[in-house]
Write an enzyme that holds these catalytic residues in place. Structure first.
Site, PDB file in Angstrom:
ATOM      1  N   GLU A  47      59.011 -46.281  37.118  1.00  0.00           N
ATOM      2  CA  GLU A  47      57.558 -46.227  37.226  1.00  0.00           C
ATOM      3  C   GLU A  47      56.872 -46.889  36.042  1.00  0.00           C
ATOM      4  O   GLU A  47      55.867 -47.574  36.201  1.00  0.00           O
ATOM      5  CB  GLU A  47      57.082 -44.778  37.351  1.00  0.00           C
ATOM      6  CG  GLU A  47      57.468 -44.090  38.655  1.00  0.00           C
ATOM      7  CD  GLU A  47      56.920 -44.800  39.879  1.00  0.00           C
ATOM      8  OE1 GLU A  47      55.963 -45.586  39.744  1.00  0.00           O
ATOM      9  OE2 GLU A  47      57.458 -44.587  40.978  1.00  0.00           O
ATOM     10  N   TYR A 130      48.564 -41.668  37.510  1.00  0.00           N
ATOM     11  CA  TYR A 130      49.425 -42.171  38.579  1.00  0.00           C
ATOM     12  C   TYR A 130      50.894 -41.818  38.337  1.00  0.00           C
ATOM     13  O   TYR A 130      51.574 -41.264  39.204  1.00  0.00           O
ATOM     14  CB  TYR A 130      49.284 -43.698  38.769  1.00  0.00           C
ATOM     15  CG  TYR A 130      50.483 -44.214  39.525  1.00  0.00           C
ATOM     16  CD1 TYR A 130      50.586 -44.004  40.901  1.00  0.00           C
ATOM     17  CD2 TYR A 130      51.560 -44.787  38.862  1.00  0.00           C
ATOM     18  CE1 TYR A 130      51.720 -44.381  41.604  1.00  0.00           C
ATOM     19  CE2 TYR A 130      52.697 -45.168  39.548  1.00  0.00           C
ATOM     20  CZ  TYR A 130      52.766 -44.966  40.918  1.00  0.00           C
ATOM     21  OH  TYR A 130      53.886 -45.317  41.594  1.00  0.00           O
ATOM     22  N   ASP A 148      47.901 -45.106  43.871  1.00  0.00           N
ATOM     23  CA  ASP A 148      48.082 -46.358  43.140  1.00  0.00           C
ATOM     24  C   ASP A 148      47.258 -47.444  43.818  1.00  0.00           C
ATOM     25  O   ASP A 148      46.551 -47.183  44.790  1.00  0.00           O
ATOM     26  CB  ASP A 148      49.564 -46.748  43.098  1.00  0.00           C
ATOM     27  CG  ASP A 148      49.989 -47.444  44.372  1.00  0.00           C
ATOM     28  OD1 ASP A 148      49.587 -46.957  45.447  1.00  0.00           O
ATOM     29  OD2 ASP A 148      50.690 -48.460  44.314  1.00  0.00           O
TER      30      ASP A 148
END
Length: 312
Positions: A47, A130, A148
């Site tokens: 991520e 996020y 996102d």
DNA sequence: AATTCGGGGGG
DNA sequence: CCCCCAGAATT
């Protein structure tokens, strides 16, 4: 009740969810960090790498990174210079430093175990709204509302009839995303909620793309408000910052030299960097060189000692 | 709310 | 050439 809520019937939402979940089951990519064997730490690493960097560029870097530093304890023991070298050309190298700091914090403050609670994740460096939600949902099965840039665009098109998400994340977008989450009171609903997060994101990445969306392949073509409205053009956004001649270009070129050589005398910095050709025809002024070097040092990406600029 | 932060993919 | 990309932190 606002106008956008008006057509948000449970039947419509349920239909859209089912179609996208089914589509994802058949079309989701086998990304390495989606392998069931991948650890929560591995998901976090992916991520962070994916913050503003495309999947195609992250793929190999993630594999190499996880092989070298499989868990937070491994990364915590690494040298910052090696972390920056390993980060390579993924961009925004401050992300690498923050990931390094997060690894240390996991070891010292969380007994070496990445927390699942989004509130705890949020307190770690480099993890924002996020990423905290994404790790909680993808790695731990906690049905946080993940939002996102892909998901915002998908939601905007299907339910708001607009071509793109708002320039900045709005309260209305958060509200809509929350309303779209499956009911998590059953085991099936819980699983669907986590899959819904990744499925909507995947649809945005593969089909409902920002430019040239593949509507002919879309599972919700007939449910899409944007298509029904004739695909109106999104409102023009602010122009993206130019790259040639920018401070970021100069900083990036310096970092490229530091990754390759480890250190460079500031007296020969300009000629060394310019010789790499990374700046094209741009020849920075002295003031820009100073700004770039000072910025890198301030950001912890480099250290300046006795006229030698080096990786930290 | 607006800026800054890399670097490259792809129309 | 230009927009875009699994954003975050700072101002």
């Amino acid at each position: 009740m606002s106008s956008t809520d008006h057509q948000l019937t449970e039947h419509h939402v349920s239909d859209v969810r089912t179609r996208i979940l089914d589509w994802y089951a058949d079309n989701g990519r086998d990304l390495p960090w989606r392998d069931p064997e991948t650890t929560a730490w591995g998901v976090l690493v992916s991520e962070v790498m994916l913050q503003q960097t495309q999947v195609s560029r992250v793929w190999d870097s993630w594999l190499a990174w996880m092989k070298r530093w499989p868990g937070p304890a491994d990364l915590a023991e690494a040298e910052a210079s090696d972390v920056l070298i390993m980060w390579g050309r993924l961009g925004y190298p401050r992300r690498a430093l923050r990931l390094h700091e997060t690894a240390k914090a996991v070891v010292t403050a969380h007994n070496g175990v990445l927390p699942a609670d989004p509130e705890l994740l949020l307190q770690l460096p480099g993890i924002g709204e996020y990423t905290a939600a994404a790790v909680s949902s993808f790695a731990f099965g906690i049905p946080e509302v993940v939002i996102d840039t892909n998901i915002r665009r998908v939601h905007a098109r299907i339910f708001s009839g607009k071509g793109a998400g708002a320039p900045n994340l709005t309260a209305a977008e958060r509200k809509l995303a929350a309303q779209l989450m499956p009911d998590t009171s059953t085991a099936q609903g819980l699983q669907d909620a986590n899959t819904w997060n990744v499925a909507a994101m995947e649809l945005g990445a593969l089909i409902c793309t920002a430019r040239a969306p593949k509507c002919d392949q879309c599972p919700v073509l007939n449910q899409c408000a944007w298509v029904a409205a004739g695909k109106p053009e999104p409102e023009t956004k602010a122009k993206t910052q130019s790259w040639n001649g920018s401070d970021r270009q100069v900083r990036g070129a310096i970092m490229g030299v530091l990754r390759a050589k480890g250190a460079v005398d500031v007296g020969t910095l300009q000629t060394t960097v310019e010789a790499t050709g990374q700046l094209g025809r741009h020849l920075p002024e002295v003031s820009q060189w100073d700004r770039a070097v000072n910025g890198l040092v301030t950001d912890g990406l480099a250290v300046l000692d006795d006229k030698i600029l080096a990786l930290p």
